[in-house]
Design an enzyme around this catalytic site. Structure first.
Site, PDB file in Angstrom:
ATOM      1  N   SER A   1       3.562   7.946  -8.031  1.00 47.89           N
ATOM      2  CA  SER A   1       3.988   9.338  -7.958  1.00 47.89           C
ATOM      3  C   SER A   1       4.066   9.802  -6.499  1.00 47.89           C
ATOM      4  O   SER A   1       4.787   9.199  -5.707  1.00 47.89           O
ATOM      5  CB  SER A   1       3.035  10.202  -8.790  1.00 47.89           C
ATOM      6  OG  SER A   1       3.544  11.495  -8.988  1.00 47.89           O
TER       7      SER A   1
ATOM      8  N   ASP B   1      10.988   8.650 -17.309  1.00 47.75           N
ATOM      9  CA  ASP B   1      10.100   9.423 -16.433  1.00 47.75           C
ATOM     10  C   ASP B   1      10.930  10.368 -15.568  1.00 47.75           C
ATOM     11  O   ASP B   1      11.663   9.923 -14.674  1.00 47.75           O
ATOM     12  CB  ASP B   1       9.291   8.461 -15.559  1.00 47.75           C
ATOM     13  CG  ASP B   1       8.325   9.170 -14.624  1.00 47.75           C
ATOM     14  OD1 ASP B   1       8.201  10.403 -14.720  1.00 47.75           O
ATOM     15  OD2 ASP B   1       7.696   8.479 -13.794  1.00 47.75           O
TER      16      ASP B   1
ATOM     17  N   HIS C   1       5.053   9.299 -17.381  1.00 42.89           N
ATOM     18  CA  HIS C   1       4.757   9.210 -15.945  1.00 42.89           C
ATOM     19  C   HIS C   1       3.417   8.554 -15.668  1.00 42.89           C
ATOM     20  O   HIS C   1       3.138   8.182 -14.530  1.00 42.89           O
ATOM     21  CB  HIS C   1       4.788  10.610 -15.327  1.00 42.89           C
ATOM     22  CG  HIS C   1       4.652  10.619 -13.835  1.00 42.89           C
ATOM     23  ND1 HIS C   1       5.534   9.971 -12.988  1.00 42.89           N
ATOM     24  CD2 HIS C   1       3.722  11.190 -13.015  1.00 42.89           C
ATOM     25  CE1 HIS C   1       5.158  10.153 -11.732  1.00 42.89           C
ATOM     26  NE2 HIS C   1       4.061  10.881 -11.717  1.00 42.89           N
TER      27      HIS C   1
END
Length: 460
Positions: free
Chosen positions: A300, A358, A431
Site C-alpha cells: 500500500s 483492489d 487490499h
C-alpha cells in the site's frame, strides 16, 4: 455479480517415475453473468472503508495469518525452504531480482520467484506486526520491539537477517492550533514505518547466493498518513528539502512529503535511509566473494515509499551500487511518465504485485499512457499524450491539474475472484496483505489461475 458453479478440477498426469513430479491441480470456475440482485447501502460502504482504515482490526487480522518461518524451521539447519533446493536459488538470484525484467517468469509464475515474493511479503508483515497500533498506549506509532528482537517478536525467528535500523516517516502537513486539544494519536506527525535488515547468517547467504539487504515498509496507519495520501497532485522531485531534482520527473505530493519531511527531533525517512544504506554499503560492499543486493518491499503506502526509496538511492550514490530491486504489494500510482523513464534509465527493477479487484492500485489520478494496455495512447513528438476516444479538453484538464500518472516496472496481475477460498470481495479484503500472499501462493498462470492446494495465509 456472477454465480459460481461447481469447480472443474483439472488433474495433471501423474507418474511413478523418479524423473517426473506431480504437477499441481488447477481449479477453474464457470462464470455465468447475471443481473445484480443486491447493491451495497451507504452504511455498508462506510463499514467496508472503516475495516480498511482501522489499524486495530488490521493488526488482529494479520496476527492470525500463517507464517512462512515456522518454529520448526531453522536457517542454519534447513537446506531448503518452500521446496526449493539451495543451489537453485543461489544460481538464479539475479533472475529473481529482475536482472532480465522477469522475462518468462511471471506467466506461468516461476516457483523460485514465487517463494521469493512470499518471503519478502513476510518482511512487510513484520513491519505491520511490530507497529504499536493501540492509540491508548504511550508508545503508540512506535516500534514494539528493539532491533535485536523484532523478528522474534513477530514470529519470524528464522529469517537469517538482523535488523539494523528502525525507520520513521514524518508528515509535512501543517496542523491548526486547535488540533492540540485533540487526542495525541490524531496529531502524530512521525511514526514507525519500517526497518532495514541485513542477511548475516552464513547458511542463508549461501542459499541466497548473496548478502541481501531488505528495506521493508508497512501501509497507511496514522491519521496524518491518510491525509497525505489524499494530496494526490503531482509535484517535482527534490533531492533535498530545498533543491529540485535536475530532471522533470514528478511524483505524488503526499508520498514525497512523507519521505522528505522532518522535525527538529526526527530525521526524515530520506535521511535515515541514505545514512543506513551508506553505512551498509561501506561495511559489506568491499566483500568481493559475496555479492550484495538491495531489496525494497512494501504494501500500500509502503509500496509507494519503496519505489521512491529505490529512486532516491540510485540518484544519490555515485559509487557502484548493488542491484536495487522493488517488490511491492497493492501499491498506488507514484509518479508520471518522466519518473518511470528515469527509473528505467537507472536500472532499478520494479515488480508490482497487483490484485485486479483492489481499487487502491487504480489511484491516484489518470493513466493516459498505460503500457499495460488499460488505456491506449499516442505520444506526439512534442511530448503531449493523445488518447483515442477521449476528448482533448479532459486530457488537458488532467495534465494542467498534475493528475496524469504512469505505471512503473513489471506487473504480476492477480485476481481475488480466481481463488475458490475467498468469499468476500470488499475494499478491505481485496487490499489486505494476506489476500495478496494467498493469491501469490495460488497463482499458476493466466490459463490456470489457481492451484487447488493453495490455502495458506487465509484467516480462519
Amino acid at each position: 455479480m456472477t454465480i459460481m458453479r461447481s469447480p472443474k478440477i483439472l488433474l495433471s498426469p501423474t507418474t511413478t517415475s523418479t524423473n517426473h513430479v506431480l504437477k499441481p491441480m488447477c481449479i477453474t470456475f464457470t462464470h455465468e453473468p447475471t443481473k445484480p440482485t443486491n447493491t451495497l447501502s451507504m452504511s455498508e460502504v462506510v463499514k467496508n472503508l472503516e475495516k480498511l482504515i482501522n489499524p486495530i482490526e488490521h493488526t488482529k487480522l494479520s496476527s492470525s495469518s500463517s507464517s512462512l518461518y515456522s518454529s520448526s524451521s531453522s536457517s542454519s539447519s534447513s537446506s531448503s525452504r518452500f521446496g526449493i533446493r539451495q543451489e537453485k536459488l543461489r544460481k538464479r538470484w539475479m533472475e529473481c531480482q529482475g536482472y532480465s525484467d522477469w522475462e518468462g517468469m511471471l506467466d506461468p509464475l516461476d516457483e523460485t520467484l514465487r517463494a521469493e515474493i512470499l518471503r519478502y511479503g513476510h518482511f512487510v508483515e513484520a513491519a505491520y506486526k511490530s507497529f504499536e497500533f493501540d492509540p491508548s498506549s504511550p508508545s503508540y506509532a512506535a516500534c514494539k520491539y528493539p532491533k535485536n528482537r523484532l523478528f522474534d517478536g513477530c514470529g519470524f525467528s528464522s529469517t537469517g537477517y538482523k535488523v539494523t535500523k528502525h525507520l520513521r516517516a514524518t508528515s509535512g502537513i501543517r496542523l491548526p492550533r486547535w488540533i492540540e486539544k485533540a487526542p495525541n494519536w490524531v496529531a502524530t506527525k512521525s511514526s514507525y514505518i519500517g526497518y532495514v535488515a541485513v542477511c548475516d547468517n552464513k547458511e542463508e547467504i549461501k542459499r541466497l547466493g548473496r548478502r541481501d539487504v531488505v528495506i521493508a515498509f508497512r501501509g497507511t496507519t496514522t491519521c496524518l498518513e491518510w491525509l497525505e495520501n489524499l494530496r494526490a497532485t503531482l509535484t517535482h522531485l527534490r533531492c533535498t528539502t530545498t533543491e529540485i531534482d535536475d530532471s522533470d520527473a514528478m511524483v505524488e505530493s503526499g508520498f514525497l512529503s512523507l519521505y522528505t519531511s522532518s522535525t527538529p527531533s526526527c530525521l526524515s525517512l530520506q535521511q535515515m535511509v541514505r545514512e543506513e544504506v551508506s553505512r551498509i554499503v561501506q561495511t559489506y560492499g568491499g566483500d568481493g566473494d559475496v555479492p550484495l543486493s538491495l531489496t525494497i518491499t512494501g504494501h500500500s503506502l509502503g509500496a509507494a515509499l519503496a519505489t521512491l526509496t529505490a529512486y532516491d538511492i540510485q540518484t544519490t550514490f555515485n559509487r557502484p551500487m548493488p542491484m536495487v530491486t522493488v517488490i511491492s504489494f497493492g501499491g498506488p500510482r507514484v509518479g508520471d511518465r518522466s519518473f518511470r523513464e528515469k527509473l528505467e534509465r537507472q536500472g532499478t527493477k520494479v515488480l508490482r504485485i497487483v490484485n485486479s479487484d483492489d481499487v487502491i492500485t487504480k489511484v491516484p489520478g489518470f493513466v493516459f499512457d498505460d503500457v499495460g494496455g488499460n488505456i491506449c495512447a499516442d505520444v506526439a513528438d512534442d511530448g503531449n499524450v493523445n488518447v483515442a476516444g477521449l476528448p482533448s479538453w479532459i486530457q488537458k484538464r488532467a495534465e494542467d491539474a498534475q493528475w496524469v500518472y504512469a505505471e512503473v516496472g513489471k506487473e504480476l496481475r492477480l485476481s481475488s475472484r480466481d481463488s475458490p477460498y475467498l468469499t468476500s470481495f470488499n475494499v478491505a479484503t481485496c487490499h489486505d496483505l494476506n489476500t495478496y500472499l494467498h493469491l501469490v501462493d495460488g497463482f499458476i498462470s493466466s490459463r490456470c489461475p489457481f492451484r487447488a492446494t493453495a490455502k495458506r495465509f487465509l484467516r480462519r
